[in-house]
Design a protein around this motif. Sequence first.
Motif, PDB file in Angstrom:
ATOM      1  N   HIS A  26       0.842  -1.188   0.000  1.00 44.93           N
ATOM      2  CA  HIS A  26       0.000   0.000   0.000  1.00 44.93           C
ATOM      3  C   HIS A  26       0.883   1.245   0.000  1.00 44.93           C
ATOM      4  N   TRP A  27       0.706   2.058  -1.035  1.00 46.15           N
ATOM      5  CA  TRP A  27       1.563   3.241  -1.235  1.00 46.15           C
ATOM      6  C   TRP A  27       0.732   4.502  -1.027  1.00 46.15           C
ATOM      7  N   TYR A  28       1.330   5.441  -0.276  1.00 47.31           N
ATOM      8  CA  TYR A  28       0.623   6.662   0.087  1.00 47.31           C
ATOM      9  C   TYR A  28       1.372   7.879  -0.452  1.00 47.31           C
ATOM     10  N   LEU A  29       0.686   8.698  -1.232  1.00 49.14           N
ATOM     11  CA  LEU A  29       1.231   9.965  -1.715  1.00 49.14           C
ATOM     12  C   LEU A  29       0.569  11.089  -0.934  1.00 49.14           C
ATOM     13  N   ASP A  30       1.369  12.023  -0.430  1.00 48.91           N
ATOM     14  CA  ASP A  30       0.784  13.099   0.365  1.00 48.91           C
ATOM     15  C   ASP A  30       0.228  14.204  -0.539  1.00 48.91           C
ATOM     16  N   THR A  31      -0.339  15.219   0.087  1.00 51.34           N
ATOM     17  CA  THR A  31      -1.026  16.261  -0.678  1.00 51.34           C
ATOM     18  C   THR A  31      -0.060  17.214  -1.377  1.00 51.34           C
ATOM     19  N   ARG A  32       1.237  17.038  -1.206  1.00 52.53           N
ATOM     20  CA  ARG A  32       2.213  17.782  -2.006  1.00 52.53           C
ATOM     21  C   ARG A  32       2.596  16.963  -3.233  1.00 52.53           C
ATOM     22  N   HIS A  33       3.112  15.773  -2.993  1.00 47.52           N
ATOM     23  CA  HIS A  33       3.566  14.908  -4.082  1.00 47.52           C
ATOM     24  C   HIS A  33       2.395  14.420  -4.928  1.00 47.52           C
ATOM     25  N   GLY A  34       1.358  13.931  -4.264  1.00 46.66           N
ATOM     26  CA  GLY A  34       0.206  13.411  -4.993  1.00 46.66           C
ATOM     27  C   GLY A  34      -0.450  14.454  -5.873  1.00 46.66           C
ATOM     28  N   ALA A  35      -0.614  15.661  -5.327  1.00 44.07           N
ATOM     29  CA  ALA A  35      -1.265  16.727  -6.092  1.00 44.07           C
ATOM     30  C   ALA A  35      -0.477  17.088  -7.341  1.00 44.07           C
ATOM     31  N   ASP A  36       0.835  16.908  -7.299  1.00 40.98           N
ATOM     32  CA  ASP A  36       1.669  17.307  -8.419  1.00 40.98           C
ATOM     33  C   ASP A  36       1.307  16.574  -9.708  1.00 40.98           C
ATOM     34  N   TYR A  37       0.863  15.342  -9.599  1.00 35.74           N
ATOM     35  CA  TYR A  37       0.470  14.598 -10.798  1.00 35.74           C
ATOM     36  C   TYR A  37      -0.778  15.189 -11.441  1.00 35.74           C
ATOM     37  N   PHE A  38      -1.563  15.887 -10.661  1.00 29.77           N
ATOM     38  CA  PHE A  38      -2.802  16.471 -11.172  1.00 29.77           C
ATOM     39  C   PHE A  38      -2.598  17.908 -11.661  1.00 29.77           C
ATOM     40  N   ARG A  39      -1.433  18.474 -11.398  1.00 28.15           N
ATOM     41  CA  ARG A  39      -1.074  19.783 -11.948  1.00 28.15           C
ATOM     42  C   ARG A  39      -0.496  19.655 -13.355  1.00 28.15           C
ATOM     43  N   ARG A  40       0.088  18.515 -13.655  1.00 28.20           N
ATOM     44  CA  ARG A  40       0.911  18.361 -14.850  1.00 28.20           C
ATOM     45  C   ARG A  40       0.207  17.510 -15.912  1.00 28.20           C
ATOM     46  N   TRP A  41       0.957  17.174 -16.953  1.00 28.59           N
ATOM     47  CA  TRP A  41       0.411  16.418 -18.072  1.00 28.59           C
ATOM     48  C   TRP A  41      -0.066  15.030 -17.658  1.00 28.59           C
ATOM     49  N   HIS A  42       0.420  14.529 -16.527  1.00 28.28           N
ATOM     50  CA  HIS A  42       0.042  13.203 -16.058  1.00 28.28           C
ATOM     51  C   HIS A  42      -1.463  13.060 -15.822  1.00 28.28           C
ATOM     52  N   ALA A  43      -2.168  14.192 -15.678  1.00 28.54           N
ATOM     53  CA  ALA A  43      -3.576  14.180 -15.270  1.00 28.54           C
ATOM     54  C   ALA A  43      -4.525  13.626 -16.328  1.00 28.54           C
ATOM     55  N   TYR A  44      -4.001  13.267 -17.501  1.00 30.45           N
ATOM     56  CA  TYR A  44      -4.846  12.757 -18.587  1.00 30.45           C
ATOM     57  C   TYR A  44      -4.347  11.377 -19.023  1.00 30.45           C
ATOM     58  N   LYS A  45      -5.276  10.436 -19.130  1.00 32.88           N
ATOM     59  CA  LYS A  45      -4.912   9.067 -19.485  1.00 32.88           C
ATOM     60  C   LYS A  45      -4.184   8.992 -20.819  1.00 32.88           C
ATOM     61  N   LYS A  46      -4.531   9.865 -21.751  1.00 32.44           N
ATOM     62  CA  LYS A  46      -3.885   9.816 -23.067  1.00 32.44           C
ATOM     63  C   LYS A  46      -2.392  10.125 -22.978  1.00 32.44           C
ATOM     64  N   ASN A  47      -1.986  10.839 -21.938  1.00 35.09           N
ATOM     65  CA  ASN A  47      -0.569  11.184 -21.755  1.00 35.09           C
ATOM     66  C   ASN A  47       0.180  10.177 -20.896  1.00 35.09           C
ATOM     67  N   SER A  48      -0.461   9.710 -19.831  1.00 32.77           N
ATOM     68  CA  SER A  48       0.229   8.898 -18.824  1.00 32.77           C
ATOM     69  C   SER A  48      -0.291   7.478 -18.693  1.00 32.77           C
ATOM     70  N   GLY A  49      -1.442   7.183 -19.307  1.00 36.97           N
ATOM     71  CA  GLY A  49      -2.045   5.878 -19.135  1.00 36.97           C
ATOM     72  C   GLY A  49      -2.796   5.724 -17.834  1.00 36.97           C
ATOM     73  N   SER A  50      -2.791   6.751 -16.995  1.00 35.43           N
ATOM     74  CA  SER A  50      -3.341   6.805 -15.629  1.00 35.43           C
ATOM     75  C   SER A  50      -2.214   6.528 -14.639  1.00 35.43           C
ATOM     76  N   LEU A  51      -2.453   6.822 -13.373  1.00 39.61           N
ATOM     77  CA  LEU A  51      -1.431   6.550 -12.356  1.00 39.61           C
ATOM     78  C   LEU A  51      -1.211   5.058 -12.167  1.00 39.61           C
ATOM     79  N   PHE A  52      -2.157   4.207 -12.573  1.00 38.43           N
ATOM     80  CA  PHE A  52      -1.926   2.766 -12.571  1.00 38.43           C
ATOM     81  C   PHE A  52      -0.752   2.411 -13.483  1.00 38.43           C
ATOM     82  N   VAL A  53      -0.526   3.226 -14.509  1.00 38.65           N
ATOM     83  CA  VAL A  53       0.603   3.008 -15.411  1.00 38.65           C
ATOM     84  C   VAL A  53       1.783   3.874 -14.994  1.00 38.65           C
TER      85      VAL A  53
END
Length: 412
Positions: free
Chosen positions: A159-186
Amino acid sequence: MQTNKRKLAIVGTGHRGAGTWGRDAPATCADDVELVGLCDTNSARLAVTRDRLGAADAVASTDLDEMLDRAKPHTLVVCTRDDTHADIIVKALESGIDVVTEKPMATTAEACRRILDAERRTGRHVDVAFNYRFAPTSRKIRELLAEGRIGKVSSVDFHWYLDTRHGADYFRRWHAYKKNSGSLFVHKSTHHFDLLNWFIDSDPVRVFAQGSLRRYGRAGEFRGTRCKGCPHADRCEFHLDISKDPWLHALYEAPSAEDGYVRDACVFREDIDIYDTMTAELLYENGVEVSYSLNAFMPIEGYHLAFNGTKGRIEVRMYEKQAFDAPVGEDEILILGTDRSVERIKVSHGPGGHFGGDPLLHKNLFVPEADDPMNQRAGARAGAMSVLTGVAATRSAETGQPVDVLPLLEAG
């Protein structure tokens, strides 16, 4: 320039490319590596990176073909957006150049198959930068499992935990769209799935997963375009003032005028389509069952990992960032026997990023005499298996059905 050094070029000169590979790898392996080329589609970011690295002698170009032709590297490090990896990797292999790629190696099953085919056809080699394999605690766990300290492993809790600094960063950047990152599962879980594949020493065969968006994106109570100039800044816990980070500000703020990509986009954008809350059940070819989760808005950062075996249990709780007192600079591994015995092993973190994993990865890749008794170096198949596990998890979350993994590798 010394001809006995490995000539290294980098495509994608953002934070990871400029820092981990442009600055740190040549410093760690100074006797064995020289930086000969830099490429980025954003000319302003490319210029900033070249200047900050003091790489005046390196070929710098916004055109990858031109950079490869002029720099003639032995190895290309791929640090571009995830969905662009496959095209670049195949191009490099077909040009006779070995590749080190940031994870994930690709974002789709088809892209993984293309890379594996190109590697076979060309005889060149792909390494995937799974730096967590090189963290001292990961290596120690692998050793304990290989020694059979808890007998035959039957199940794993991860079980992996991302805090509200690190975790939020993925939603600020290009990672936030499946077409770019495949989702955080990828994108993110590829690290974790690779560790599981390496620890368990088997292939995952089936995944059943669930995912949802609970805190970011459309779940937000207000939204803007980006943090800079946002009218909600005084009440948003995710507000980021990029001007307070000179490194990020230089790499992204002025260069954003060229391509529109900002580093502080609103985490509540309504079109965000990746998950921030994920769970998955994995079944391995050797019968091991895994319970996995990833959460991206926790008050803590780190992971909990436990292996349940026929003769006991190995357990570790890694504290990365917490609001409470927790171990700093070391992890404790517990070995719990079925006879109620308890052994505690302290493992110190090493210097450098990812708890000491980054410099050890660099040495393994670039120092000629480096040995690899624990098979920490990960090739294209390992990269593909971690991606395909994430692809299967994403597909399962979308359909509500379990997904078989290995047919994704073999499909035409």
